[in-house]
Motif scaffolding. Structure first.
Motif, PDB file in Angstrom:
ATOM      1  N   UNK A   7       0.832  -1.203   0.000  1.00 15.85           N
ATOM      2  CA  UNK A   7       0.000   0.000   0.000  1.00 15.85           C
ATOM      3  C   UNK A   7       0.865   1.251   0.000  1.00 15.85           C
ATOM      4  N   UNK A   8       1.939   1.235   0.753  1.00 17.85           N
ATOM      5  CA  UNK A   8       2.842   2.391   0.803  1.00 17.85           C
ATOM      6  C   UNK A   8       3.517   2.567  -0.550  1.00 17.85           C
ATOM      7  N   UNK A   9       3.960   1.485  -1.152  1.00 16.59           N
ATOM      8  CA  UNK A   9       4.593   1.573  -2.474  1.00 16.59           C
ATOM      9  C   UNK A   9       3.666   2.222  -3.493  1.00 16.59           C
ATOM     10  N   UNK A  10       2.374   2.005  -3.340  1.00 17.77           N
ATOM     11  CA  UNK A  10       1.401   2.556  -4.283  1.00 17.77           C
ATOM     12  C   UNK A  10       1.227   4.064  -4.153  1.00 17.77           C
ATOM     13  N   UNK A  11       1.718   4.662  -3.081  1.00 17.65           N
ATOM     14  CA  UNK A  11       1.582   6.111  -2.919  1.00 17.65           C
ATOM     15  C   UNK A  11       2.936   6.814  -2.923  1.00 17.65           C
ATOM     16  N   UNK A  12       3.947   6.137  -3.435  1.00 16.10           N
ATOM     17  CA  UNK A  12       5.255   6.752  -3.633  1.00 16.10           C
ATOM     18  C   UNK A  12       5.394   7.006  -5.134  1.00 16.10           C
ATOM     19  N   UNK A  13       5.675   8.262  -5.466  1.00 16.76           N
ATOM     20  CA  UNK A  13       5.758   8.690  -6.862  1.00 16.76           C
ATOM     21  C   UNK A  13       7.137   9.277  -7.118  1.00 16.76           C
ATOM     22  N   UNK A  14       7.495   9.402  -8.389  1.00 12.82           N
ATOM     23  CA  UNK A  14       8.742  10.075  -8.725  1.00 12.82           C
ATOM     24  C   UNK A  14       8.408  11.427  -9.341  1.00 12.82           C
ATOM     25  N   UNK A  15       8.888  12.479  -8.694  1.00 15.17           N
ATOM     26  CA  UNK A  15       8.697  13.853  -9.159  1.00 15.17           C
ATOM     27  C   UNK A  15      10.036  14.560  -9.025  1.00 15.17           C
ATOM     28  N   UNK A  16      10.468  15.219 -10.078  1.00  8.69           N
ATOM     29  CA  UNK A  16      11.749  15.935 -10.096  1.00  8.69           C
ATOM     30  C   UNK A  16      12.927  15.020  -9.747  1.00  8.69           C
ATOM     31  N   UNK A  17      12.788  13.755 -10.039  1.00 11.01           N
ATOM     32  CA  UNK A  17      13.863  12.813  -9.748  1.00 11.01           C
ATOM     33  C   UNK A  17      13.885  12.328  -8.305  1.00 11.01           C
ATOM     34  N   UNK A  18      12.916  12.761  -7.495  1.00 11.05           N
ATOM     35  CA  UNK A  18      12.815  12.313  -6.100  1.00 11.05           C
ATOM     36  C   UNK A  18      11.664  11.335  -5.961  1.00 11.05           C
ATOM     37  N   UNK A  19      11.841  10.376  -5.094  1.00 10.19           N
ATOM     38  CA  UNK A  19      10.722   9.513  -4.713  1.00 10.19           C
ATOM     39  C   UNK A  19       9.985  10.258  -3.611  1.00 10.19           C
ATOM     40  N   UNK A  20       8.686  10.519  -3.838  1.00  3.05           N
ATOM     41  CA  UNK A  20       7.932  11.383  -2.932  1.00  3.05           C
ATOM     42  C   UNK A  20       6.584  10.784  -2.566  1.00  3.05           C
ATOM     43  N   UNK A  21       6.013  11.321  -1.493  1.00  3.41           N
ATOM     44  CA  UNK A  21       4.636  11.037  -1.095  1.00  3.41           C
ATOM     45  C   UNK A  21       3.939  12.383  -0.993  1.00  3.41           C
ATOM     46  N   UNK A  68      -1.232   9.965 -12.578  1.00  8.93           N
ATOM     47  CA  UNK A  68      -1.290   9.052 -11.436  1.00  8.93           C
ATOM     48  C   UNK A  68      -2.623   8.965 -10.706  1.00  8.93           C
ATOM     49  N   UNK A  69      -3.347  10.035 -10.661  1.00 10.26           N
ATOM     50  CA  UNK A  69      -4.503  10.049  -9.759  1.00 10.26           C
ATOM     51  C   UNK A  69      -5.788   9.768 -10.507  1.00 10.26           C
ATOM     52  N   UNK A  70      -6.525   8.829  -9.994  1.00  8.78           N
ATOM     53  CA  UNK A  70      -7.806   8.461 -10.560  1.00  8.78           C
ATOM     54  C   UNK A  70      -8.787   9.600 -10.309  1.00  8.78           C
ATOM     55  N   UNK A  71      -9.611   9.876 -11.288  1.00 10.57           N
ATOM     56  CA  UNK A  71     -10.590  10.956 -11.161  1.00 10.57           C
ATOM     57  C   UNK A  71     -11.391  10.801  -9.873  1.00 10.57           C
ATOM     58  N   UNK A  72     -11.639  11.916  -9.211  1.00  7.65           N
ATOM     59  CA  UNK A  72     -12.377  12.015  -7.944  1.00  7.65           C
ATOM     60  C   UNK A  72     -11.580  11.573  -6.728  1.00  7.65           C
ATOM     61  N   UNK A  73     -10.383  11.052  -6.901  1.00 12.64           N
ATOM     62  CA  UNK A  73      -9.588  10.675  -5.745  1.00 12.64           C
ATOM     63  C   UNK A  73      -8.981  11.917  -5.106  1.00 12.64           C
ATOM     64  N   UNK A  74      -8.561  12.869  -5.928  1.00 10.60           N
ATOM     65  CA  UNK A  74      -8.020  14.129  -5.425  1.00 10.60           C
ATOM     66  C   UNK A  74      -8.798  15.263  -6.078  1.00 10.60           C
TER      67      UNK A  74
END
Length: 94
Positions: A7-21, A68-74
């Motif tokens: 579950x945690x892996x599913x909310x880690x994204x790569x932005x600007x070369x960083x792994x972020x939440x 990344x984000x499914x509609x209505x999730x954010x």
């Protein structure tokens, strides 16, 4: 509440070369409001590395949502988003 590594892996994204939440997902994980999480980080800024948090640009947020984000999730009306750095911190977006 037990958090599963998958579950945690599913909310880690790569932005600007960083792994972020993102702040709202991290707040949910800690069962608190996003606003309160961000306040706590700001209040204790000296405890975190200088690159713990960064603010996404509007363009980065739009691109991120489309990828990344499914509609209505954010909701589209989010004023800001924080992305967390590889050290686990969060970065603000406008």
């Amino acid at each position: 509440m037990t958090i599963i590594k998958t579950e945690i892996r599913n909310i880690i994204y790569e932005i600007r070369g960083y792994k972020v939440m993102l702040d709202f997902e991290l707040a949910e994980m800690y069962q608190t409001e996003t606003k309160r999480l961000n306040e706590a980080v700001k209040r204790n800024a000296k405890r975190f590395p200088t690159d713990f948090m960064f603010q996404l640009t509007k363009a980065e947020w739009e691109l991120f949502k489309s990828q990344y984000i499914i509609e209505n999730q954010a909701p589209d009306n989010l004023k800001s988003q924080f992305a967390t750095s590889r050290w686990g911190g969060s970065r603000k977006t406008t």
